[in-house]
Design an enzyme around this catalytic site. Structure first.
Site, mmCIF file in Angstrom:
data_model
loop_
_atom_site.group_PDB
_atom_site.id
_atom_site.type_symbol
_atom_site.label_atom_id
_atom_site.label_comp_id
_atom_site.label_asym_id
_atom_site.label_seq_id
_atom_site.Cartn_x
_atom_site.Cartn_y
_atom_site.Cartn_z
ATOM 1 N N GLU A 1 1.008 -0.904 -0.021
ATOM 2 C CA GLU A 1 -0.218 0.009 0.377
ATOM 3 C C GLU A 1 1.258 0.663 -0.287
ATOM 4 O O GLU A 1 1.918 1.167 1.053
ATOM 5 C CB GLU A 1 -0.505 -0.151 1.040
ATOM 6 C CG GLU A 1 -0.548 -0.205 2.204
ATOM 7 C CD GLU A 1 0.462 1.443 3.242
ATOM 8 O OE1 GLU A 1 -0.741 2.047 2.412
ATOM 9 O OE2 GLU A 1 0.900 1.330 4.070
ATOM 10 N N CYS B 1 4.393 5.544 9.961
ATOM 11 C CA CYS B 1 4.869 4.426 8.907
ATOM 12 C C CYS B 1 6.996 4.812 8.922
ATOM 13 O O CYS B 1 7.414 3.717 8.881
ATOM 14 C CB CYS B 1 4.544 4.620 7.457
ATOM 15 S SG CYS B 1 2.612 4.239 7.940
ATOM 16 N N LYS C 1 8.883 4.384 11.938
ATOM 17 C CA LYS C 1 9.105 2.575 12.339
ATOM 18 C C LYS C 1 9.963 1.704 10.505
ATOM 19 O O LYS C 1 10.761 1.044 10.455
ATOM 20 C CB LYS C 1 8.123 1.765 13.198
ATOM 21 C CG LYS C 1 6.945 1.821 11.864
ATOM 22 C CD LYS C 1 6.419 0.467 11.512
ATOM 23 C CE LYS C 1 5.244 0.992 10.214
ATOM 24 N NZ LYS C 1 4.951 -0.564 9.501
#
EC number: 1.1.1.22
Length: 447
Positions: free
Chosen positions: A160, A272, A275
Site C-alpha cells: 500500500e 510508517c 518504524k
C-alpha cells in the site's frame, strides 16, 4: 461468471479504507477483525480513526446502515471468511519491535496461521502490510503447507502507498499498483480487482516477491531522506544566516529535485516512516547489506534532532528557563487531516517541554482525544484561542489549514507575550510581524 469476492483481514487504518474502497469498486466484501468494538463501529458506518471521506464510503456500503448497498459486511469468524472469499487481503499492523529496530511480524504471521486452514478451495492471499524483504517467500511456503487447498492457495504481495488524509483517493485512484506474483492466475486476479483504476490509467507493475516488498520501504526511505536533507540544510542556514525556505524554493525548480517534501521543520513522524526506515536498516543487516543503508541512520538522527532544536528555540524565546513558563502548542497530530498521534513530532516537543517544567497547553482540530490518551499530563484546550490565552510563547507544530487562517491580532490580545515559533514553516512571517509578533522559524532569519 460470478464476481470475485473479497475479504480484508485487519480493519485498522489500512484495512478499513481498503474494505470500503473495494465495496465502492463494486465487490462484495467481508472484513475481519479480532476487536469486537471496532466491528460494531464499522457496522454502524463509523470509523475508529479520522480519515476524510472514509465514513461516507462506509455509510454507502456497510450492510448495517440503512440505505446502503450492503456490499460490505464484517465478521470475527475465520471460517466464515475462508468460505466467503476468493481474494483475501492481509492489512494488519507491523509495528516496530519493543526495544529493537526490527519489524514485529506477529500480526501478519497470526493472520496467515488463522486463515490458511480455512482455505479449502483455490484462493489468492494478498499481503498489503509493510514487511521485511523475504517475508513473502516464507509466508507463501507456510500458506501452502497449512491450507487444505495446498498450492492452490497462492500468495501475492501488493504494497500500500496510502497518505493519511488522502487514503480514500489513494486507494481508488492510486498513482501506481505493484503486484508481486508467482503465477499468471495471481496476476489475472489482481488485474480484475483493480480493473477500474487500471482503466483510468494507474500503472500496474508486475514484479517478484522481493521487489514488491522493497518498493514500499524504498519509497518511504527516499521520502524520509528528502525531508531530512532539507532539515539538514536548515541547520546550515541557521549557522550561516541563510533562509531555508528560499533555498528550498530555488532548488525545487529543478525538476530532477522537485518541490515536494522540501519544507523544513520539526521533521516526520507517524506510524510508517520512522518504524519503516528502522526496520529496513535492521533487515539489511540480517541480509549482510547493512553498509548500503548506513545513511538512513543519519536521516533518522537529523529527524530526531529537529525536535530537540524546537525545544531549545522555545527555551530561548522565554528567556532561557522553561520552568513555570506557559507554552501554547498548536497541533498534536503528526500531520494535518488526520487524528494520528503515533510518533508525533508535535506531541514529542510538547512532552519534552512539560518534562522540563513548562506549563503546556495543546490544541488540535482532530487529535485531542488520542493526544490525551497518550499524554494525559499535558493541558488541553477546546480552541486555538483558548490554548494561547496567557501564553509566553506559541508553537505552531502541525500545519492544519485552521492555523494558517488564524488572525495574529486576535491571538495577540490573548497571549502574555507575542512570541511565535513556526515549527512547520507554513505561516507568513510578514503577517505575524506586522501584528507585533516576534516570529521565528527553523532555518530562517529572525528578522
Amino acid at each position: 461468471m460470478a464476481r470475485t469476492k473479497i475479504t480484508v483481514i485487519g480493519l485498522g487504518y489500512l484495512g478499513a479504507t481498503h474494505a470500503a474502497a473495494m465495496a465502492e469498486l463494486g465487490f462484495d466484501v467481508l472484513g475481519l477483525d479480532v476487536v469486537p468494538e471496532k466491528i460494531k463501529l464499522l457496522e454502524q458506518g463509523r470509523t475508529p480513526m479520522f480519515e476524510p471521506g472514509l465514513e461516507e464510503l462506509l455509510r454507502a456500503h456497510a450492510a448495517g446502515v440503512g440505505g446502503s448497498t450492503g456490499r460490505l459486511r464484517f465478521t470475527d469468524s475465520w471460517a466464515e471468511l475462508g468460505d466467503f472469499g476468493d481474494v483475501h487481503f492481509i492489512c494488519v499492523n507491523t509495528p516496530q519491535k519493543h526495544g529493537e529496530y526490527a519489524c514485529d511480524m506477529s500480526y501478519v504471521d497470526a493472520a496467515v496461521e488463522s486463515l490458511a486452514p480455512q482455505l479449502t478451495r483455490p484462493a489468492l492471499v494478498v499481503g498489503k502490510s509493510t514487511v521485511p524483504v523475504g517475508s513473502a517467500e516464507r509466508l507463501a511456503a507456510r500458506l501452502a503447507e497449512l491450507a487444505p487447498a495446498g498450492e492452490d492457495a497462492e500468495l501475492a504481495w501488493n504494497p500500500e502507498f496510502l497518505r493519511e488524509g488522502f487514503a480514500v483517493h489513494d486507494t481508488l485512484h492510486p498513482d501506481r499498483l505493484v503486484a508481486g506474483v508467482r503465477s499468471a492466475r495471481a496476476e489475472r486476479l489482481l488485474r480484475e480487482v483493480y480493473a477500474q483504476p487500471i482503466a483510468e490509467g494507474s500503472p500496474f507493475i508486475v514484479t517478484d516477491f522481493p521487489t514488491a516488498e522493497l518498493v514500499k520501504t524504498s519509497a518511504n526511505s527516499f521520502l524520509a531522506t528528502k525531508i531530512s536533507f532539507i532539515n539538514a540544510m536548515a541547520e546550515v542556514c541557521e549557522a550561516a544566516g541563510g533562509d531555508v525556505a528560499k533555498l528550498a524554493e530555488a532548488i525545487g525548480h529543478d525538476d530532477r529535485i522537485g518541490r515536494k517534501f522540501l519544507r523544513a521543520g520539526i521533521g516526520f513522524g507517524g506510524g510508517c516512516l520512522p518504524k519503516d526506515i528502522r526496520a529496513f536498516m535492521a533487515r539489511a543487516g540480517e541480509l549482510g547489506a547493512s553498509e548500503a543503508l548506513t545513511f538512513l541512520r543519519e536521516v533518522d538522527s537529523i529527524n530526531m534532532r529537529r525536535r530537540a532544536q524546537m525545544v531549545e528555540l522555545t527555551r530561548e524565546a522565554v528567556g532561557g528557563a522553561l520552568l513555570g513558563k506557559r507554552i501554547a502548542v498548536l497541533g498534536a497530530t503528526f500531520k494535518p487531516d488526520s487524528d494520528d498521534v503515533r510518533d508525533s513530532p508535535a506531541l514529542n516537543v510538547a512532552g519534552q517541554l512539560h518534562l522540563q517544567g513548562a506549563q503546556v497547553t495543546v490544541y488540535d482540530p482532530k487529535g485531542m482525544e488520542n493526544a490525551r490518551a497518550l499524554f494525559p499530563t499535558l493541558g488541553y484546550a477546546a480552541s486555538a484561542l483558548e490554548a494561547v490565552r496567557g501564553a509566553d510563547t506559541v508553537l505552531h507544530l502541525t500545519e492544519w489549514r485552521e492555523f494558517k487562517e488564524l488572525d495574529p491580532a486576535t491571538l495577540g490580545d490573548a497571549v502574555a507575550e507575542r512570541h511565535i515559533l513556526d515549527g512547520r514553516n507554513a505561516l507568513d512571517p510578514q503577517v505575524w510581524r506586522k501584528a507585533g509578533w516576534t516570529f521565528r522559524a527553523l532555518g530562517r532569519p529572525t528578522a
